[in-house]
Design an enzyme around this catalytic site. Structure first.
Site, PDB file in Angstrom:
ATOM      1  CE1 TYR A 518       0.696  -0.072   4.602  1.00 39.87           C
ATOM      2  CE2 TYR A 518       0.149   2.118   4.072  1.00 39.87           C
ATOM      3  CZ  TYR A 518       0.618   1.071   5.084  1.00 39.87           C
ATOM      4  OH  TYR A 518       1.183   1.406   6.259  1.00 39.87           O
ATOM      5  CB  CYS A 519       1.477   4.023  -1.684  1.00 39.59           C
ATOM      6  SG  CYS A 519       0.083   4.205  -3.035  1.00 39.59           S
ATOM      7  CB  ALA A 520      -0.866   8.345   0.288  1.00 39.42           C
ATOM      8  N   GLY A 522      -2.636   4.422  -3.398  1.00 38.94           N
ATOM      9  CA  GLY A 522      -2.777   3.167  -4.446  1.00 38.94           C
ATOM     10  C   GLY A 522      -2.031   3.389  -5.693  1.00 38.94           C
ATOM     11  CE  LYS A 546      -2.054   5.720   7.600  1.00 40.19           C
ATOM     12  NZ  LYS A 546      -1.758   7.107   8.042  1.00 40.19           N
TER      13      LYS A 546
END
Ligand code: FAD
Length: 560
Positions: A518-520, A522, A546
């Site tokens: 994951y990141c902020a 996607g 996130k």
């Protein structure tokens, strides 16, 4: 021709008025009489919250047409304060009560159209009839609320129900300087959306001065000690307020239909076919009073919206006058503004698919979350739109979409609504050509993005996982954001390998274990997913990043 000489219409607002006007455009010969029990026809019910909030300052702005205009422009005999009280199907007559003179009279018909709308739900709670407790459906309702606010110097209001009327009223009461509390029985507001999507507006609503009590049921009302109303909640809590608005939804008004023995559908609305024909060959029905087939699921459903009511009114007129028009089904395409945020949806929601599945229906679905900017990021005031796209994993057919954000939300949902109506797929969204200039969109519009993200999963290019999956999985979770973002708050047990270091640190990752990334929002995790996928790892991108995780977390904290 159809041989119809006389058409009577019951109800003079959205469905009834559009039916009458369309019928006149199709025939100069038939006689059309429209009965409306209220004092006005063709008024803007959708504008009522804004009249309460003084955004619309003059009551007359709410009247889109008058009986005189209907007479002059359409040669339609409009009789306000005339209530149809009985349908005599044997004689093809209706009985009408003139509410001004209290007299009864009859009129014969060749075709009868029912558009009586719906009634606000008022549960049988103690104290429900106290002064200061309102529903909002008509112009007189809105006038009463305005008068109460001024006369009682209202400082606080409690709204029961967080659907679109509840939210619009919250905004408008706040605009009048009133502190608002919304009490909602469900775990979410805006029930047309899935709960994690609705969660995107909570912080904003609260920051605008609205208190939100979710998962709370009102059990009754008592007269407060200092003249206010004491609202009792299931949790034994009481809230004292200067006024209450009941915004609990509506029930189809089937009084006449039932009394005359027309078929009522399983959902409690008047049964009609796709030409708005009831079970009586001379009677048609439209609008909030009828059940319609859901365009996506084919279930019968009750979705009280102005657009379908208008279209159905038009279709009934067409059919009565010999045209082969058909209602395509209802998609529930809706939008609600709440302060400067916009919430919109079309098609089926995930929770509805899950409910349908419990009845044994097999409706396969996949979903993606994304958070694209409403317009080019380099142009000032770009804001993210939280989007959810629901589609068939079998062939990519689009089933539903939801979006929450500031500008441009409804535009994207409208495009997807049309795509659903054309039975289009996520691959069509990838390819659709949309207008672009930096202040309006991006060369890759959020709609294209939604299609691309979904199509990538279907092609196997970027397999996805969902946040609900992480609890039951033993995948390792990699956070590919930068270290400072990771320090600011990360998902439990996540390991930080920033995207920029991934290729160098690839040997730290196991090849025999599933990896969730994951990141902020996607996007970086999508790039990471591709790197690992091409290097032979078992990897999935946690959809929506996130930001979507936080929306799910918000749900958990609301239900505690
Ligand atoms: P209505 O428009 O309600 O008209 C029915 C009429 O029939 C009523 O005036 C009633 O008095 C009359 N009637 C009933 N029985 C009789 C009888 N026996 N004899 C004579 N007359 C009778 N929809 C949206 O899509 N977007 C929105 O933003 C939106 N906002 C809304 C805000 C509010 C506050 C409200 C109340 C509704 C809103 N709606 C909105 C819903 C939309 O207004 C309705 O879906 C639409 O008006 C339904 O049209 P209808 O013709 O079925 O019923």
């Amino acid at each position: 021709m159809t041989g119809i000489k006389r058409m009577l219409i019951v109800g003079g607002v959205a469905g009834g008025a559009s039916c009458g006007a369309r019928a006149r455009r199709l025939s100069e010969d038939i006689e059309i009489i429209l009965f409306e029990r209220g004092p006005y026809v063709s008024f803007a019910n959708c504008g009522l919250p804004y009249y309460v909030g003084d955004v619309i300052q003059e009551e007359k702005e709410l009247f889109l047409a008058t009986p005189e205009l209907f007479q002059k422009r359409f040669n339609i005999d409009v009789r306000v304060e005339n209530e149809v009280v009985l349908i005599d199907r044997d004689k093809s007559e209706v009985e009408i009560k003139d509410l001004k003179t209290n007299t009864l009279y009859r009129e014969p018909y060749d075709a009868l159209v029912l558009s009586p709308g719906a009634n606000p739900i008022t549960p049988p709670l103690s104290g429900i009839d106290f002064p200061g407790i309102f529903t909002l459906r008509t112009v007189p309702d809105s006038r009463r609320i305005r008068e109460w606010i001024v006369k009682n110097r209202v400082n606080t209001a409690l709204i029961v129900g967080g659907g679109f009327i509840g939210l619009e009223m919250a905004e408008n009461l706040v605009k009048r300087g009133i502190s608002v509390t919304i009490v909602e029985m469900l775990q979410q507001v805006m029930p047309a959306l899935d709960p994690e999507m609705a969660a995107h507006i909570y912080d904003h609503i609260k920051s605008c001065g609205v208190s939100l009590c979710l998962n709370q049921q009102v059990t009754g009302f008592k007269q407060g000690t200092k003249g206010g109303i004491s609202v009792e909640l299931e949790s034994n809590k009481t809230i004292v307020t200067d006024m209450v608005l009941l915004a609990l939804g509506v029930r189809p008004d089937i009084t006449l239909a039932k009394q005359t023995g027309l078929e009522i559908g399983a959902r409690g609305g008047i049964y009609v076919d796709d030409q708005m024909h009831t079970s009586d060959e001379k009677i048609w029905a439209v609008g909030d009073a009828v059940e319609s087939q859901d365009f996506v699921t084919s279930e019968m459903s009750l979705i009280p919206l102005a657009g379908p009511a208008n279209r159905q009114g038009r279709i009934a007129a067409d059919v009565i006058l010999g045209r082969d028009s058909r209602f395509r089904g209802i998609q529930g395409t809706a939008v609600c503004g709440i302060f400067d945020m916009t919430v919109a949806s079309t098609g089926v929601s995930e929770k509805n698919i899950k409910r349908i599945k419990t009845t044994g229906e097999n409706l396969n679905y996949e979903k993606v979350y994304l958070h694209p900017n409403n317009h080019a990021g380099y142009y000032p005031k770009a804001e993210a739109i939280a989007m959810k796209l629901i589609f068939s994993p079998d062939d990519g057919t689009i089933l539903g979409a939801q979006a929450v954000g500031k500008e441009g939300v409804e535009k994207r949902i409208d495009i997807i609504s049309m795509a659903i109506q054309m039975r289009s797929t996520v691959f069509d969204l990838e390819d659709v050509e949309l207008c672009y200039s930096p202040q309006f969109g991006s060369a890759k519009d959020p709609v294209n993005f939604a299609g691309m993200v979904a199509a990538n999963t279907l092609r196997g290019d970027a397999p996805i996982a969902h946040w609900e999956d992480i609890r039951d999985s033993n995948a390792i979770i990699i956070d590919v954001r930068d270290p400072d973002e990771f320090e600011d708050g990360a998902v439990q047990d996540a390991i930080n390998i920033p995207l920029s270091e991934l290729r160098q640190r690839i040997d730290e990752l196991p090849r025999d274990q599933e990896i969730f990334i994951y990141c902020a929002i996607g996007q970086r995790s999508y790039y990471a997913t591709r790197i690992l996928h091409l290097n032979g790892f078992k990897v999935r991108n946690l959809s929506g990043g996130k930001k979507t995780y936080m929306a799910f977390e918000q749900l958990l904290s609301n239900s505690e």
